[in-house]
Every structure is written in structure tokens, then in C-alpha cells.
Design a protein around this motif. Structure first.
Motif, PDB file in Angstrom:
ATOM      1  N   ASP A 134     -28.360 -20.992 -20.935  1.00  0.00           N
ATOM      2  CA  ASP A 134     -29.216 -21.168 -21.217  1.00  0.00           C
ATOM      3  C   ASP A 134     -30.385 -21.528 -20.301  1.00  0.00           C
ATOM      4  O   ASP A 134     -30.725 -21.128 -20.171  1.00  0.00           O
ATOM      5  CB  ASP A 134     -29.133 -21.753 -22.949  1.00  0.00           C
ATOM      6  CG  ASP A 134     -29.342 -23.290 -23.375  1.00  0.00           C
ATOM      7  OD1 ASP A 134     -28.192 -23.782 -21.718  1.00  0.00           O
ATOM      8  OD2 ASP A 134     -29.336 -23.935 -24.012  1.00  0.00           O
ATOM      9  N   HIS A 135     -29.648 -22.232 -19.649  1.00  0.00           N
ATOM     10  CA  HIS A 135     -30.707 -23.052 -18.139  1.00  0.00           C
ATOM     11  C   HIS A 135     -29.919 -24.056 -17.534  1.00  0.00           C
ATOM     12  O   HIS A 135     -28.863 -24.115 -18.352  1.00  0.00           O
ATOM     13  CB  HIS A 135     -31.642 -24.220 -18.712  1.00  0.00           C
ATOM     14  CG  HIS A 135     -30.952 -25.057 -20.117  1.00  0.00           C
ATOM     15  ND1 HIS A 135     -30.999 -25.999 -19.974  1.00  0.00           N
ATOM     16  CD2 HIS A 135     -31.820 -24.818 -21.222  1.00  0.00           C
ATOM     17  CE1 HIS A 135     -29.754 -26.901 -21.016  1.00  0.00           C
ATOM     18  NE2 HIS A 135     -30.976 -26.356 -22.052  1.00  0.00           N
ATOM     19  N   ASP A 163     -24.437 -29.575 -21.486  1.00  0.00           N
ATOM     20  CA  ASP A 163     -25.808 -29.677 -21.655  1.00  0.00           C
ATOM     21  C   ASP A 163     -26.148 -31.564 -21.646  1.00  0.00           C
ATOM     22  O   ASP A 163     -26.798 -32.485 -20.537  1.00  0.00           O
ATOM     23  CB  ASP A 163     -26.643 -29.315 -22.276  1.00  0.00           C
ATOM     24  CG  ASP A 163     -28.411 -29.793 -22.567  1.00  0.00           C
ATOM     25  OD1 ASP A 163     -28.921 -30.148 -21.376  1.00  0.00           O
ATOM     26  OD2 ASP A 163     -28.999 -30.239 -23.350  1.00  0.00           O
ATOM     27  N   HIS A 198     -33.543 -30.927 -17.135  1.00  0.00           N
ATOM     28  CA  HIS A 198     -33.753 -28.962 -17.684  1.00  0.00           C
ATOM     29  C   HIS A 198     -34.720 -29.197 -16.691  1.00  0.00           C
ATOM     30  O   HIS A 198     -35.826 -29.728 -16.192  1.00  0.00           O
ATOM     31  CB  HIS A 198     -34.059 -28.314 -18.945  1.00  0.00           C
ATOM     32  CG  HIS A 198     -33.618 -28.725 -20.089  1.00  0.00           C
ATOM     33  ND1 HIS A 198     -33.826 -28.393 -21.409  1.00  0.00           N
ATOM     34  CD2 HIS A 198     -32.054 -29.499 -20.135  1.00  0.00           C
ATOM     35  CE1 HIS A 198     -32.788 -28.844 -21.979  1.00  0.00           C
ATOM     36  NE2 HIS A 198     -31.766 -29.206 -21.777  1.00  0.00           N
ATOM     37  N   ASP A 251     -24.345 -24.308 -23.671  1.00  0.00           N
ATOM     38  CA  ASP A 251     -25.648 -25.107 -23.074  1.00  0.00           C
ATOM     39  C   ASP A 251     -25.652 -25.994 -21.625  1.00  0.00           C
ATOM     40  O   ASP A 251     -25.449 -26.802 -21.288  1.00  0.00           O
ATOM     41  CB  ASP A 251     -26.041 -26.137 -23.859  1.00  0.00           C
ATOM     42  CG  ASP A 251     -27.119 -26.230 -24.716  1.00  0.00           C
ATOM     43  OD1 ASP A 251     -27.679 -26.626 -23.612  1.00  0.00           O
ATOM     44  OD2 ASP A 251     -27.729 -26.051 -25.198  1.00  0.00           O
ATOM     45  N   SER A 269     -33.929 -26.002 -24.910  1.00  0.00           N
ATOM     46  CA  SER A 269     -32.699 -25.226 -24.865  1.00  0.00           C
ATOM     47  C   SER A 269     -33.444 -24.334 -26.109  1.00  0.00           C
ATOM     48  O   SER A 269     -32.654 -23.378 -26.581  1.00  0.00           O
ATOM     49  CB  SER A 269     -31.824 -26.301 -25.692  1.00  0.00           C
ATOM     50  OG  SER A 269     -31.144 -27.013 -24.997  1.00  0.00           O
TER      51      SER A 269
HETATM   52 ZN   LIG Z   1     -30.210 -25.446 -23.662  1.00  0.00          ZN
END
Ligand SMILES: [Zn+2]
Length: 400
Positions: free
Chosen positions: A338-339, A294, A348, A9, A56
Motif C-alpha cells: 500500500d505504501h 508495516d 509512511h 502492508d 493505509s
Molecule cells: Zn499501510
């Protein structure tokens, strides 16, 4: 054919000066990920559909093979599914954070990562005062709680408190139809929490107090078609966080609880690997999600994020790749994030991220090769959108 999806993540980032102008992915010790990049096919992946937030929830939906543009209703309903809270028609779920706001600024979106025991007591105190026929509070983990509001406001634009660190809260209050009702609940929570014994004890111990609730991420319940229906595959999702567990449940996938899985750098990596192997022993598909990179991005800690990526490589990616090779059966391995959660932004972004798909087994010799797996290396690779690409990856073999 077995499918193994590995998600770190928020691994994506920008070059960081303290890392020698490398990104955490570039600075990490990641021989397994670079081996997969050498043996597989690299993409430059767009994970955020136009008009949606780079959360997310949205990004993992696409990587699971679901069209967020069509299905997404908000973050809170997914977390409610993850926590097993049923939503009735007309219910709107809100994420309810315990936060620290001081002198009008968002000092801490987590009230000092307050303990679950303390958070539980505070949310129950808030509920005792604010709950009426239409409002139900559900205590969760640490600072993360939920409010289900029957016939609550839903045409609302709300802000995640972790995206407004150190900023004035007034310009970031929810806006839209009936927003004043949400403001009123947040306002009323201040007096309830102000002199609560839990906060008094935290103040005495020099810890951040939970000064109010912050409501965001609202949405109506959502239904997803089952993964089995969409792709003809059974399987499971391994994760520590309710958000991704909720997506797994909504998809009709198994979501085993792994003891010691914390969603942070101290998580039980071995337990997650073992759970993934158990799923694969019975099913063709498993999605393994690791949250730690993350969290380190949100903390703004480049060194810790680099370590989290190295740990993900050594303790999750390497043993599971080895496992797939040892099984000797055809498999398809997807390595992704995911990012980006850049440490410089502590939030993000919606920029593309590297993605690899590998068809195995590839054998010992192929596994010795290395190729970069990072934000720069992907620039020469084909571009793709996550939902469309995953749909092809998951259906291509089914059709053969
Ligand atoms: Zn995420």
C-alpha cells in the motif's frame, strides 16, 4: 476468472546500511514474489492521490478499486465500520489513542502496546468523566479506541501520533475550527489517567503509562458503492486490522475473523491462507492483507521487517500462488503493497511502490524463472495510479 490480491502492508523502503545497502524487499528471501514478477507485468505504482495522506486507509482504498480522492472522509469512520459501530448523520468519529507523553514529547503512540484489558479499563474511566450527550467512547484493541462525537468538529487537521515519535507534541496538536474543544478533552484525560490503578501497576512493573488520550483521524461516516455493483464480483477481505476490515465491510465484501491473526509477525499465516481458499471456493475475488512488515517499519527494525517479508513470501504468497495454479482455472493475481514504511523514518511516505499483475495459470516451467520485485527494479516499469489501474484490471476481463 478468479482474482487474488496479495498485500504486504508497508513493504516498500529505502536501501538500509545494515542490510548491505539493500532494501528489506531486496534482502528478503522471496522466491515466490520474484517468480510472480518474472511471470507477470511489473508497474511503478502511485498509491497516494495528490492532497491525501499516505495512510493505509487511503492506500488500501485504491488497491481495492475505490477512488479515495472521491470517497475518503477520514480514518476513524472506516475503523468504526470495521468494529461494527454505527454512525448517525452528524456524527464525527475520532480515533482515540492511549499514548505516553512525557515532558511534552510523544514517547509512545501505543502506551507501551498496552494490553486490551488495561486499555479497556482506562478508556472506560475516561468515558465516565468525559462522556456527555454528544460524546461516546468505544473501547477497542490495545491502545486503539474510538470516540463518536455528535455534531463534533470536523474541519480539523490532526496528526497520527505514530508519525510524531519522540517529537514535541505542542506543534502537532489538532488545528482548525473548534480545535480548542479537542484540546480540552485531551487535557482533561490527563488527570483522569494520572492516578488510575492500571497506570500505577504499569509504573510499578516498569512499563509505559497511558498518560493521556490523543484524538485524530476524524471524519463523518462514509458510504461506498458495493464491490459487486462496481465490478460484478463477490468475495472477501482477509485481514487482522479493523481499518482494512472496515473497508471490506463498507464494500459489502465478506470479512471473516481469522483466529490468531494479530497484525504482527506472530500472526496465523496458515489460517489466513485457509480463509482465502475458502472465500475462493465460493467467490471469484479475495483480498489478503498482511500487516506485519508495516509494524516492523514503524519499529525501525530492518532485520525484523526483512523477516516479515520472507515470511509473507513463504507462508502466504507461495501457497496461494500454488493453489491458484493447482485449480487450473484462469486467474489474475495482483501482488502489491500500500505504501512504503521506511525503517529509517518509522513512518509512511507517498513515493511509488512496485506492483505486479499476473494472468495464470502459467505452468511449472514459467514458475521457475525469477525477476526482481523491488523499489529499484520498478524504475524502468510503466507508471500507474492504483485506483485507475485496479479499475482496469478488475473490469478488463468482465468486459470480454
Ligand atoms: Zn499501510
Amino acid at each position: 476468472m478468479k482474482y487474488l490480491v496479495l498485500i504486504g502492508d508497508g513493504m516498500g523502503d529505502y536501501p538500509v546500511e545494515s542490510l548491505g545497502n539493500r532494501t528489506p524487499l531486496q534482502a528478503a528471501h522471496a522466491p515466490a514474489m520474484r517468480g510472480i514478477a518474472a511471470a507477470g507485468k511489473l508497474y511503478q505504482l502511485h498509491t497516494v492521490p495528490p492532497g491525501l495522506p499516505p495512510g493505509s486507509d487511503v492506500c488500501n482504498m485504491g488497491l481495492l478499486g475505490y477512488n479515495a480522492a472521491e470517497n475518503y472522509t477520514g480514518r476513524a469512520p472506516i475503523e468504526a465500520a470495521g468494529a461494527g459501530i454505527p454512525l448517525q448523520p452528524g456524527d464525527v468519529a475520532f480515533r482515540c489513542n492511549l499514548v505516553t507523553v512525557r515532558e511534552g514529547r510523544m514517547v509512545d503512540y501505543s502506551a507501551g502496546h498496552i494490553s486490551s484489558e488495561e486499555g479497556d479499563a482506562l478508556i472506560r474511566a475516561v468515558a465516565a468523566e468525559l462522556e456527555d450527550d454528544g460524546l461516546t467512547f468505544y473501547p477497542g484493541i490495545s491502545y486503539r479506541h474510538l470516540l463518536v462525537w455528535h455534531k463534533g468538529p470536523e474541519s480539523i487537521d490532526s496528526q497520527p501520533p505514530h508519525d510524531i515519535a519522540d517529537q514535541s507534541v505542542t506543534p502537532h496538536l489538532p488545528v482548525g475550527d473548534r480545535a480548542a474543544e479537542i484540546h480540552a478533552l485531551m487535557e482533561r484525560s490527563k488527570a483522569i489517567l494520572a492516578n488510575h490503578p492500571v497506570n500505577q501497576a504499569r509504573a510499578a512493573a516498569g512499563q509505559e503509562q497511558a498518560t493521556q488520550i490523543w484524538l485524530w483521524g476524524q471524519g463523518r461516516s462514509l458510504q461506498l458503492p458495493s464491490f459487486q455493483t462496481l465490478y460484478g464480483l463477490s468475495g472477501g477481505v482477509i485481514t487482522a486490522v479493523d481499518l482494512v476490515r472496515g473497508l471490506g465491510r463498507l464494500a459489502g465484501l465478506e470479512t471473516p475473523v481469522v483466529e490468531g491473526a494479530t497484525g504482527f509477525v506472530d500472526t496465523n499465516y496458515a489460517g489466513k491462507v485457509e480463509a482465502a481458499k475458502q472465500i475462493l471456493a465460493q467467490h471469484p475475488y479475495v483480498y489478503v492483507h498482511v500487516e506485519a512488515p508495516d509494524e516492523c517499519g514503524h519499529m525501525g527494525d530492518a532485520a525484523l521487517k526483512t523477516q516479515a517479508i520472507s515470511d509473507f513470501d513463504a507462508q502466504v504468497v507461495a501457497p496461494l500462488w500454488q493453489h491458484m495454479e493447482a485449480l487450473g482455472e484462469p486467474y489474475r493475481l495482483i501482488l502489491a503493497m500500500d505504501h512504503r514504511t521506511p525503517v529509517s523514518l518509522r513512518g509512511h511516505t507517498d513515493e511509488p511502490v512496485p506492483f505486479v499483475v499476473l494472468d495464470g495459470p502459467v505452468g511449472v516451467a514459467a514458475r521457475q524463472k525469477q525477476a526482481p520485485f523491488d523499489e529499484a527494479a520498478m524504475l524502468g516499469a510503466p507508471e500507474a495510479r492504483s485506483y485507475e489501474l485496479m479499475k482496469n484490471i478488475l473490469q478488463a476481463v468482465q468486459a470480454e
